[in-house]
Design an enzyme around this catalytic site. Structure first.
Site, PDB file in Angstrom:
ATOM      1  N   SER A 103       0.829  -1.216   0.000  1.00  0.00           N
ATOM      2  CA  SER A 103       0.000   0.000   0.000  1.00  0.00           C
ATOM      3  C   SER A 103       0.862   1.266   0.000  1.00  0.00           C
ATOM      4  O   SER A 103       0.638   2.189  -0.801  1.00  0.00           O
ATOM      5  CB  SER A 103      -0.977   0.006   1.184  1.00  0.00           C
ATOM      6  OG  SER A 103      -0.332  -0.341   2.376  1.00  0.00           O
TER       7      SER A 103
ATOM      8  N   HIS B 226      -2.242  -8.868   1.956  1.00  0.00           N
ATOM      9  CA  HIS B 226      -1.878  -7.619   2.659  1.00  0.00           C
ATOM     10  C   HIS B 226      -2.998  -7.316   3.667  1.00  0.00           C
ATOM     11  O   HIS B 226      -3.253  -8.113   4.553  1.00  0.00           O
ATOM     12  CB  HIS B 226      -1.679  -6.531   1.590  1.00  0.00           C
ATOM     13  CG  HIS B 226      -0.999  -5.274   2.042  1.00  0.00           C
ATOM     14  ND1 HIS B 226      -0.309  -5.168   3.215  1.00  0.00           N
ATOM     15  CD2 HIS B 226      -0.916  -4.043   1.456  1.00  0.00           C
ATOM     16  CE1 HIS B 226       0.180  -3.940   3.340  1.00  0.00           C
ATOM     17  NE2 HIS B 226      -0.183  -3.230   2.277  1.00  0.00           N
TER      18      HIS B 226
ATOM     19  N   HIS C 198       5.472 -13.044   7.589  1.00  0.00           N
ATOM     20  CA  HIS C 198       5.643 -11.641   7.206  1.00  0.00           C
ATOM     21  C   HIS C 198       6.803 -11.509   6.230  1.00  0.00           C
ATOM     22  O   HIS C 198       7.758 -12.290   6.301  1.00  0.00           O
ATOM     23  CB  HIS C 198       5.904 -10.759   8.435  1.00  0.00           C
ATOM     24  CG  HIS C 198       5.609  -9.318   8.184  1.00  0.00           C
ATOM     25  ND1 HIS C 198       6.557  -8.451   7.704  1.00  0.00           N
ATOM     26  CD2 HIS C 198       4.465  -8.617   8.308  1.00  0.00           C
ATOM     27  CE1 HIS C 198       6.000  -7.254   7.558  1.00  0.00           C
ATOM     28  NE2 HIS C 198       4.729  -7.325   7.904  1.00  0.00           N
TER      29      HIS C 198
ATOM     30  N   ARG D 146       2.777  -5.219  17.205  1.00  0.00           N
ATOM     31  CA  ARG D 146       1.375  -4.792  17.133  1.00  0.00           C
ATOM     32  C   ARG D 146       0.473  -5.927  17.603  1.00  0.00           C
ATOM     33  O   ARG D 146      -0.521  -5.706  18.288  1.00  0.00           O
ATOM     34  CB  ARG D 146       1.038  -4.360  15.691  1.00  0.00           C
ATOM     35  CG  ARG D 146       1.903  -3.195  15.211  1.00  0.00           C
ATOM     36  CD  ARG D 146       1.714  -2.906  13.740  1.00  0.00           C
ATOM     37  NE  ARG D 146       2.106  -4.031  12.901  1.00  0.00           N
ATOM     38  CZ  ARG D 146       1.985  -4.074  11.582  1.00  0.00           C
ATOM     39  NH1 ARG D 146       1.458  -3.047  10.935  1.00  0.00           N
ATOM     40  NH2 ARG D 146       2.379  -5.129  10.882  1.00  0.00           N
TER      41      ARG D 146
ATOM     42  N   ASP E 111      -2.402  -8.803  11.892  1.00  0.00           N
ATOM     43  CA  ASP E 111      -3.772  -9.199  11.584  1.00  0.00           C
ATOM     44  C   ASP E 111      -4.260 -10.395  12.386  1.00  0.00           C
ATOM     45  O   ASP E 111      -5.458 -10.685  12.392  1.00  0.00           O
ATOM     46  CB  ASP E 111      -3.888  -9.511  10.085  1.00  0.00           C
ATOM     47  CG  ASP E 111      -3.684  -8.262   9.248  1.00  0.00           C
ATOM     48  OD1 ASP E 111      -4.193  -7.208   9.652  1.00  0.00           O
ATOM     49  OD2 ASP E 111      -3.000  -8.332   8.221  1.00  0.00           O
TER      50      ASP E 111
HETATM   51  N1  AMX Z   1       0.859 -20.080   5.949  1.00  0.00           N
HETATM   52  C1  AMX Z   1       1.273 -20.959   5.007  1.00  0.00           C
HETATM   53  N2  AMX Z   1       2.310 -20.767   4.186  1.00  0.00           N
HETATM   54  C2  AMX Z   1       3.005 -19.620   4.366  1.00  0.00           C
HETATM   55  C3  AMX Z   1       2.671 -18.683   5.359  1.00  0.00           C
HETATM   56  C4  AMX Z   1       1.545 -18.942   6.163  1.00  0.00           C
HETATM   57  N3  AMX Z   1       1.113 -18.088   7.090  1.00  0.00           N
HETATM   58  N4  AMX Z   1       3.540 -17.668   5.296  1.00  0.00           N
HETATM   59  C5  AMX Z   1       4.392 -17.943   4.286  1.00  0.00           C
HETATM   60  N5  AMX Z   1       4.057 -19.134   3.727  1.00  0.00           N
HETATM   61  C6  AMX Z   1       4.655 -19.748   2.530  1.00  0.00           C
HETATM   62  C7  AMX Z   1       4.479 -18.792   1.360  1.00  0.00           C
HETATM   63  O1  AMX Z   1       3.177 -18.921   0.792  1.00  0.00           O
HETATM   64  C8  AMX Z   1       5.602 -19.232   0.437  1.00  0.00           C
HETATM   65  O2  AMX Z   1       5.170 -20.376  -0.255  1.00  0.00           O
HETATM   66  P1  AMX Z   1       5.521 -20.580  -1.835  1.00  0.00           P
HETATM   67  O3  AMX Z   1       7.021 -20.470  -1.923  1.00  0.00           O
HETATM   68  O4  AMX Z   1       4.993 -21.943  -2.103  1.00  0.00           O
HETATM   69  O5  AMX Z   1       4.823 -19.495  -2.572  1.00  0.00           O
HETATM   70  C9  AMX Z   1       6.696 -19.647   1.423  1.00  0.00           C
HETATM   71  O6  AMX Z   1       6.048 -19.855   2.695  1.00  0.00           O
HETATM   72  C10 AMX Z   1       7.766 -18.604   1.582  1.00  0.00           C
HETATM   73  O7  AMX Z   1       7.140 -17.370   1.916  1.00  0.00           O
HETATM   74  P2  AMX Z   1       7.834 -16.329   2.930  1.00  0.00           P
HETATM   75  O8  AMX Z   1       9.153 -15.975   2.350  1.00  0.00           O
HETATM   76  O9  AMX Z   1       7.807 -16.893   4.304  1.00  0.00           O
HETATM   77  O10 AMX Z   1       6.807 -15.136   2.934  1.00  0.00           O
HETATM   78  P3  AMX Z   1       6.590 -14.003   1.839  1.00  0.00           P
HETATM   79  O11 AMX Z   1       7.493 -12.881   2.181  1.00  0.00           O
HETATM   80  O12 AMX Z   1       6.634 -14.554   0.468  1.00  0.00           O
HETATM   81  O13 AMX Z   1       5.083 -13.626   2.131  1.00  0.00           O
HETATM   82  C11 AMX Z   1       3.208 -13.140   3.527  1.00  0.00           C
HETATM   83  C12 AMX Z   1       4.719 -12.935   3.311  1.00  0.00           C
HETATM   84  C13 AMX Z   1       2.759 -12.229   4.658  1.00  0.00           C
HETATM   85  C14 AMX Z   1       2.452 -12.770   2.248  1.00  0.00           C
HETATM   86  C15 AMX Z   1       2.991 -14.640   3.893  1.00  0.00           C
HETATM   87  O14 AMX Z   1       3.641 -14.924   5.102  1.00  0.00           O
HETATM   88  C16 AMX Z   1       1.522 -14.977   3.997  1.00  0.00           C
HETATM   89  O15 AMX Z   1       0.883 -15.292   2.979  1.00  0.00           O
HETATM   90  N6  AMX Z   1       0.938 -14.948   5.253  1.00  0.00           N
HETATM   91  C17 AMX Z   1      -0.486 -15.171   5.443  1.00  0.00           C
HETATM   92  C18 AMX Z   1      -1.283 -13.964   5.002  1.00  0.00           C
HETATM   93  C19 AMX Z   1      -1.107 -12.784   5.959  1.00  0.00           C
HETATM   94  O16 AMX Z   1      -1.153 -12.948   7.162  1.00  0.00           O
HETATM   95  N7  AMX Z   1      -0.927 -11.579   5.405  1.00  0.00           N
HETATM   96  C20 AMX Z   1      -0.838 -10.342   6.202  1.00  0.00           C
HETATM   97  C21 AMX Z   1       0.546  -9.755   6.203  1.00  0.00           C
HETATM   98  C22 AMX Z   1       0.580  -8.473   7.004  1.00  0.00           C
HETATM   99  C23 AMX Z   1      -0.141  -7.378   6.277  1.00  0.00           C
HETATM  100  O17 AMX Z   1       0.290  -6.918   5.252  1.00  0.00           O
HETATM  101  N8  AMX Z   1      -1.264  -6.985   6.774  1.00  0.00           N
END
Ligand code: AMX
Length: 434
Positions: free
Chosen positions: A233, A263, A309, A318, A373
């Site tokens: 964002s 996000h 994250h 937070r 979140d």
């Molecule tokens: N559950 C399951 N798998 C997860 C995970 C979770 N909570 N967090 C990361 N992974 C997976 C990813 O999907 C990725 O898989 P892939 O290689 O098969 O695509 C792998 O682990 C490596 O990812 P990462 O390096 O740990 O994370 P990232 O930097 O690529 O992504 C985020 C970060 C937040 C998008 C990811 O942790 C996620 O999808 N979390 C759940 C959604 C969430 O809580 N989002 C809110 C974030 C905060 C915000 O912006 N409000």
């Protein structure tokens, strides 16, 4: 003239001089390299922009203008915006002044309501909020000054005015989205003299006999306000703003990014997942039940919302702050109790699951800990804000402060239009073959 404006008038020349000196003496120093994996991987960790409002340290979390979040957790959002912009904590007079500045600009143009009432009944609340912001673009003072002609040194002044205008109206607009979208009855007017957070709570129309909801709202608005410059964002808002698009265009664009499930939308998905577990097990689930359901979710190819994250490698402060609030104000609430229990189980499960992924040749999960979140929805639910598809709107009202502070700062120091260089797959193949 507001105290905020006066203080910025003093600070802006200092920031400009500092920037000019750094560029003159050290402009060629390399900040960061970028690997092919980073180019394919969302530019993760590539240091290529400047943001002074806040910093996210992987092992500490959010630091606003040098203050770790939990050290300043009791700030009201009016103070947060002042701090984001100036780098200084406002005194009581400056805080009151901020409230008065919002009061003066709080009236929402009637056409906003016409547009919102005309939107389809099943519009997502985020689409409604972003539309309302965009439709107010014609009010932009920046655009009017720009069209008349203004020198670059003045850009930050109408940008600040647009920011205050937008922030002053956002609680009314966001509360209006709630009342219209969920058919809650007439709109509730803004109350002059009431603070930003309490006004928002009041206009939602959810009873708050002991003021607990207003207290949570102030905390919520403060906690979500900023998360440095590279998140989807903030970065989107920054990029759009760098083309000298005004605050309405830029913030609306940034919030469209916040509406994505990876996000800001994660908060609606988190609560939904928590409620599913309660539903499935007929009450607060045991640790074993949470463990089983976590694996079930992961094995279905879904992420566990609220965990992981892009930058953080520890529990998000937070989340910690919200968890402390829950323990103080609603320790026996079943939804809060579930969130708290999930916190004890999910990181271990994610670690196990990540190890299995690695054995299967996949990426590890980089962070097993909760982000912002994971817990906020349970607190909102407790106070009767149960429509969780609305939660990202609350996040948006708050995040607008950070995005706007960054826009003003960028116009103040004269940050250039964003234009990274992209390369094609062919370029990459040729490069690796050498
Ligand atoms: N559950 C399951 N798998 C997860 C995970 C979770 N909570 N967090 C990361 N992974 C997976 C990813 O999907 C990725 O898989 P892939 O290689 O098969 O695509 C792998 O682990 C490596 O990812 P990462 O390096 O740990 O994370 P990232 O930097 O690529 O992504 C985020 C970060 C937040 C998008 C990811 O942790 C996620 O999808 N979390 C759940 C959604 C969430 O809580 N989002 C809110 C974030 C905060 C915000 O912006 N409000």
């Amino acid at each position: 003239m507001s105290k905020l404006f006066k203080r910025l008038q003093e600070l802006v020349p200092e920031w400009r001089a500092e920037r000019a000196a750094i560029l003159k003496d050290h402009g060629n120093v390399k900040l960061s390299d970028c690997t092919i994996a980073q180019a394919y991987g969302g530019m993760r960790g590539v240091k290529s922009m400047i943001c002074d409002t806040s910093l996210v340290e992987p092992d500490k979390g959010l630091i606003i203008r040098g203050y770790p979040l939990l050290d300043i957790k009791d700030l009201w959002p009016e103070e947060t915006f002042y701090l984001l912009l100036t780098g200084e904590l406002p005194d009581e007079a400056a805080k009151k002044d901020m409230m008065a500045e919002y009061d003066k600009r709080s009236a929402v143009p009637e056409y906003v309501w016409d547009v919102l009432y005309a939107m389809p009944d099943d519009s997502h609340p985020m689409a409604m909020l972003d539309t309302a912001i965009l439709v107010m673009e014609k009010e932009s003072v920046f655009r009017k000054w720009y069209d008349k002609g203004m020198v670059k040194e003045e850009y930050w002044i109408p940008m600040l005015e647009d920011s205050l205008q937008l922030l002053a109206k956002l609680p009314s607009v966001a509360a209006g989205v709630y009342r219209i979208r969920y058919k809650k009855g007439d709109l509730i007017p803004y109350v002059q003299g009431l603070d930003w957070g309490a006004n928002y709570t009041n206009m939602l129309g959810i009873p708050d006999p002991d003021g607990g909801f207003a207290k949570l709202m102030r905390l919520y608005l403060h906690f979500h306000s900023d998360h440095e410059g590279g998140n989807v964002s903030a970065n989107t808002c920054h990029t759009v703003g760098s083309a000298l698009s005004d605050a309405y265009y830029s913030v609306s664009a940034g919030l469209n990014g916040l509406a994505g499930p990876l996000h800001g939308l994660a908060n609606q998905e988190c609560l939904s997942w928590i409620l599913e577990t309660i539903d499935k097990f007929g009450g607060v689930p045991t640790e074993q039940q949470i463990r089983d359901y976590t694996f079930e979710t992961l094995n279905a190819g879904k992420v566990i919302p609220g965990y992981g994250h892009a930058v953080l490698r520890v529990t998000d402060p937070r989340f910690t702050g919200f968890n402390q609030f829950g323990k103080e104000y609603m320790p026996n609430d079943p939804v809060f109790m579930t969130v708290d229990r999930v916190f004890t189980v999910v990181p271990k499960v994610l670690e196990e699951y990540s190890n299995e992924r690695v054995k299967a040749g996949k990426n590890p999960i980089a962070n097993f800990w909760p982000n912002v979140d994971a817990g906020s929805g349970a607190l909102l639910y407790h106070y009767g804000l149960t429509e969780f598809s609305y939660y990202t709107v609350l996040f948006s009202v708050s995040r607008s402060m950070g995005m706007l502070a960054q826009l003003v700062w960028n116009r103040a120091v004269g940050t250039a239009i964003t234009r990274p260089k992209s390369v094609g797959t062919k370029f990459v193949k040729v490069m690796v073959s050498k």
